[in-house]
Write an enzyme that holds these catalytic residues in place. Structure first.
Site, mmCIF file in Angstrom:
data_model
loop_
_atom_site.group_PDB
_atom_site.id
_atom_site.type_symbol
_atom_site.label_atom_id
_atom_site.label_comp_id
_atom_site.label_asym_id
_atom_site.label_seq_id
_atom_site.Cartn_x
_atom_site.Cartn_y
_atom_site.Cartn_z
ATOM 1 N N GLU A 90 -36.928 29.408 88.004
ATOM 2 C CA GLU A 90 -37.513 27.983 88.514
ATOM 3 C C GLU A 90 -36.746 26.820 89.765
ATOM 4 O O GLU A 90 -35.857 27.245 89.441
ATOM 5 C CB GLU A 90 -37.676 27.246 87.281
ATOM 6 C CG GLU A 90 -36.470 26.602 86.443
ATOM 7 C CD GLU A 90 -36.667 25.282 85.461
ATOM 8 O OE1 GLU A 90 -38.418 24.655 85.084
ATOM 9 O OE2 GLU A 90 -35.477 25.472 84.727
ATOM 10 N N ASP A 103 -38.817 16.361 105.523
ATOM 11 C CA ASP A 103 -38.621 17.576 104.994
ATOM 12 C C ASP A 103 -38.461 18.923 106.034
ATOM 13 O O ASP A 103 -38.935 18.639 107.098
ATOM 14 C CB ASP A 103 -39.497 18.157 103.463
ATOM 15 C CG ASP A 103 -39.427 18.727 102.880
ATOM 16 O OD1 ASP A 103 -37.819 19.849 102.803
ATOM 17 O OD2 ASP A 103 -38.545 18.611 101.411
#
Length: 737
Positions: A476, A269
């Protein structure tokens, strides 16, 4: 002597042919195997060139005619982040709510067609920048264990089985069916045991039992690696058992490479290798962190600095160049499998043109899966569908005409977006359709009470108010700079519908104004008051470019809703364990002991379905399949689709076990009065249960099968039909590989 001269002449002739064709090196020879070509190419690189190829943004190697390439691209629910106009499908959690593995494969195939078209066009113009490659860092198959996680919207929900099935379908559609070339390269992320909180993702260290690891967190990854042959895996930011995931020998070597025989590439990542020494503090500096990550199988550093230290790590003996070569070969194998070094006429996917972008076929596909994703949560006294003869309709709320919310995150941009207000207006051409935003998602304005009172007064004469609320991808998502009541850093601090929205609907009800509530969300919302007082509630997720059309089709009966929840909708915040605990106890439908608002697998229809008794052998030997069937009948007056779901429980089993576990599902379409038989063939993998040591095995004992339109979870909401049947498994333990 003559034989030697003949050999020399033939060698010169072959080399001259390669030269005329631009094939100066064996790696350019398409008649050789990919392994031979890759080995030749890697052998020609210097150490510095090799290391540069292990960053996500790789430079060109001009002396070998190797073009630059950026590995980072996104296609979560459509090609993301380019300046091309593309088809945008519902957010991943919405696509999961369709529970349609065949349609998921079609959608992924359409996405990769558009991706190939963009790649072909961009590279023809010399554009090899980020988001134009063919290596897509999708799908996100983390388990949505807690509804507060802001990135849960990117997943396929809380269940390992559903996630694995849909993930496999997505990978199959994305990677294509050619025996030699990949259409695109999918990537399973984030490996492993990763699902928030966002504000600690660079530092947190997870400890889970072997049972939870193998029962919940790893099955979907195994499905994609072993069964779907996914091309890539992304390792997560967090640490597991004290070691960062991207350098975790147990996860990366013992499981991924050895147990599952994964031969594809692994990317970190973005910034995860820097976390080794900057946040986890497990390594002293970049060269030790980079060397450890490579030793454990992380081939790409999505970052700008850490892997550059590999040059020094090799020169100081921390890692060998031979180890670097292993990663290089994996990376170039993917690029060769994508046809990046072959003539375009050899690669059928290189013929895909930009005419496929936003094609009618793809638009139709987007509308189809958006319709199937919509979940009807409540429909008291058949409030829905609404009549098309209404004279005055108000479409109100923060999502009523909001083009941002329908796109979710990691999204691309379509030419046209249809909002609910626009779609209702189009649907009711003879009526007066008014729009008012009315309120924000969370924060009330200074004079909110007076404004709401004035708005309600203006709405008193309408036939119905369609309130389109919920939340937004602006609240979100991934590591966001948001801190507002109920939300922080991209995560949620409360699962309750924001109070301002509840107060507005209370005002409507107090004035006896007919109200329908349409929610947009990427996660479960607790709507205790609304579920008791609003007669019709529709959950529409972040529905993509045609969200409004699909919502209007459901509201006015042009489509019979058939979506099912891929997550549990809990009743209140106090139902949830601590967010930062990865223990599965009292989490998700499989382990939650209380009553929920709307259970996993739940979703109503405008018709009714009836299930016959389950047919299954009374006794099955361990190691054998179990054939199960049930008949389902549409007992209503309109055509409808039902997702037939099969769950198993383990009443005789001691120790840890799920309350119920999804083991099969099938979407069926039935005309009014029509019946169909649905069959399931449960393999030992579906019949098995993970023991405390993490071993999947089929043991003797009683099993209970449940089949119906929802999970068996106790609920406050309307009960859906469910039939059950016991059967016995006999014999010695059967270990499932």
């Amino acid at each position: 002597m003559k034989k030697l001269k003949l050999t020399l002449i033939l060698s010169i002739y072959v080399l001259s042919c390669f030269s005329l064709l631009g094939q100066n090196y064996p790696f350019q020879n398409t008649n050789l195997s990919i392994d031979e070509r890759v080995n030749d190419l890697v052998s020609k690189l210097t150490l510095e060139e090799k290391v540069a190829q292990m960053l996500n943004n790789t430079p060109a190697i001009e002396r070998l005619n190797i073009p630059a390439y950026n590995w980072w691209n996104e296609c979560l629910h459509g090609i993301g982040r380019t300046d091309y106009k593309v088809t945008v499908f519902p957010q991943a959690i919405g696509m999961a709510a369709a529970w349609n593995k065949e349609l998921m494969k079609e959608v992924a195939s359409a996405i990769s067609d558009e991706g190939r078209a963009i790649y072909n066009d961009a590279t023809s113009k010399g554009n090899r920048e980020i988001y134009y490659g063919l290596t897509y860092w999708t799908p996100n198959i983390n388990i949505f264990r807690d509804p507060r996680w802001g990135r849960g919207q990117e997943t396929y929900g809380e269940d390992p089985f559903l996630t694995g099935v849909l993930g496999k379908s997505f990978v199959a559609g994305l990677q294509g069916d050619d025996t030699k070339y990949l259409k695109a390269a999918a990537c399973a992320k984030h490996y492993a045991v990763h699902s928030g909180p966002e504000n600690t993702r660079h530092t947190f260290n997870t400890f889970v039992t072997d049972y939870d690891l193998w029962d919940t967190y790893l099955p979907a990854f195994r499905n994609l690696v072993v069964e779907a042959k996914v091309a890539g895996v992304m390792c997560a930011y967090n640490a597991y058992n004290g070691e960062p995931c991207c350098g975790n020998n147990f996860l990366m070597q013992e499981i991924l490479r050895e147990k599952w025989n994964f031969t594809g590439y692994v990317t970190s990542d973005c910034g995860a290798i820097d976390d080794f020494y900057q946040h986890h503090k497990t390594h002293p500096d970049a060269k030790y962190a980079a060397a450890d990550a490579v030793y454990n199988g992380t081939d790409i550093d999505c970052g700008n600095e850490a892997y550059k230290a590999l040059v020094d790590a090799v020169k100081t003996g921390i890692i060998t160049e031979k180890q670097i070569d292993i990663s290089l070969k994996r990376l170039f194998t993917i690029r060769f499998r994508l046809g990046m070094f072959d003539p375009a006429e050899n690669v059928k996917y290189s013929q895909i043109s930009t005419s496929v972008l936003e094609s009618q076929k793809h638009k139709d596909l987007a509308l189809k899966i958006t319709r199937e994703s919509i979940v009807l949560l409540k429909n008291e006294n058949n409030t829905l569908p609404l009549s098309k003869k209404l004279k005055k309709v108000a479409v109100v709320g923060p999502n009523a005409n909001n083009e941002v919310s329908v796109l979710g995150n990691y999204n691309g941009f379509p030419t046209e977006i249809v909002t609910p207000y626009e779609a209702v207006k189009q649907k009711l051409k003879g009526a007066e359709v008014i729009y008012e935003k009315g309120i924000d998602f969370v924060t009330p304005s200074t004079n909110s009470k007076e404004e709401v009172s004035a708005l309600v007064k203006r709405l008193k004469d309408v036939d119905v108010v369609i309130f389109v609320g919920g939340i937004s991808p602006e609240l979100e998502g991934e590591e966001m700079p948001v801190k507002i009541e109920g939300f922080t850093g991209g995560d949620r601090t409360s699962i309750k519908l924001p109070k301002i929205q509840t107060d507005f609907m209370k005002a409507l009800v107090a004035e006896k104004i007919p109200t329908v509530f349409v929610m947009m969300t990427g996660s479960a919302i607790a709507t205790e008051w609304e579920s008791q007082n609003i007669p019709a509630i529709v959950n529409a997720w972040y529905g993509g470019q045609d969200a409004g059309t699909a919502i209007a089709d459901v509201l006015f009966g042009d489509y019979n809703p058939s979506g099912k929840l891929p997550v549990t909708f809990y009743a209140k915040d106090s139902d949830l364990p601590a967010f930062n605990s990865y223990e599965m106890k009292n989490r998700t439908y499989r382990y939650f002991n209380g009553e929920v608002l709307y259970p996993f697998g739940y979703g109503l229809s405008y018709t009714k379905f009836e299930y016959s008794p389950i047919q299954v052998p009374s006794t099955i030997d361990t190691g054998n399949n179990a054939k199960v069937s049930v008949s389902i009948k549409n007992t209503g007056k309109v055509e409808g689709e039902e997702v037939v779901q099969l769950y198993i429980s383990y009443p005789d089993t001691k120790g840890q076990k799920p309350l119920y576990a999804l083991k099969g599902f099938n979407r069926v379409s039935l005309k009014a009065g029509e019946s169909k038989t649905v069959e399931f063939n449960l393999s030992p993998r579906e019949l098995g249960l993970v023991d405390d040591a993490g071993i999947l095995k089929v043991s003797a004992g009683k099993r209970k099968i449940f089949i119906g339109g929802s999970s068996p979870t106790p609920t406050h909401s309307e009960k859906l039909p469910l039939v059950e049947k016991d059967f016995d498994i006999k014999g010695s333990d059967f270990i499932v590989e």
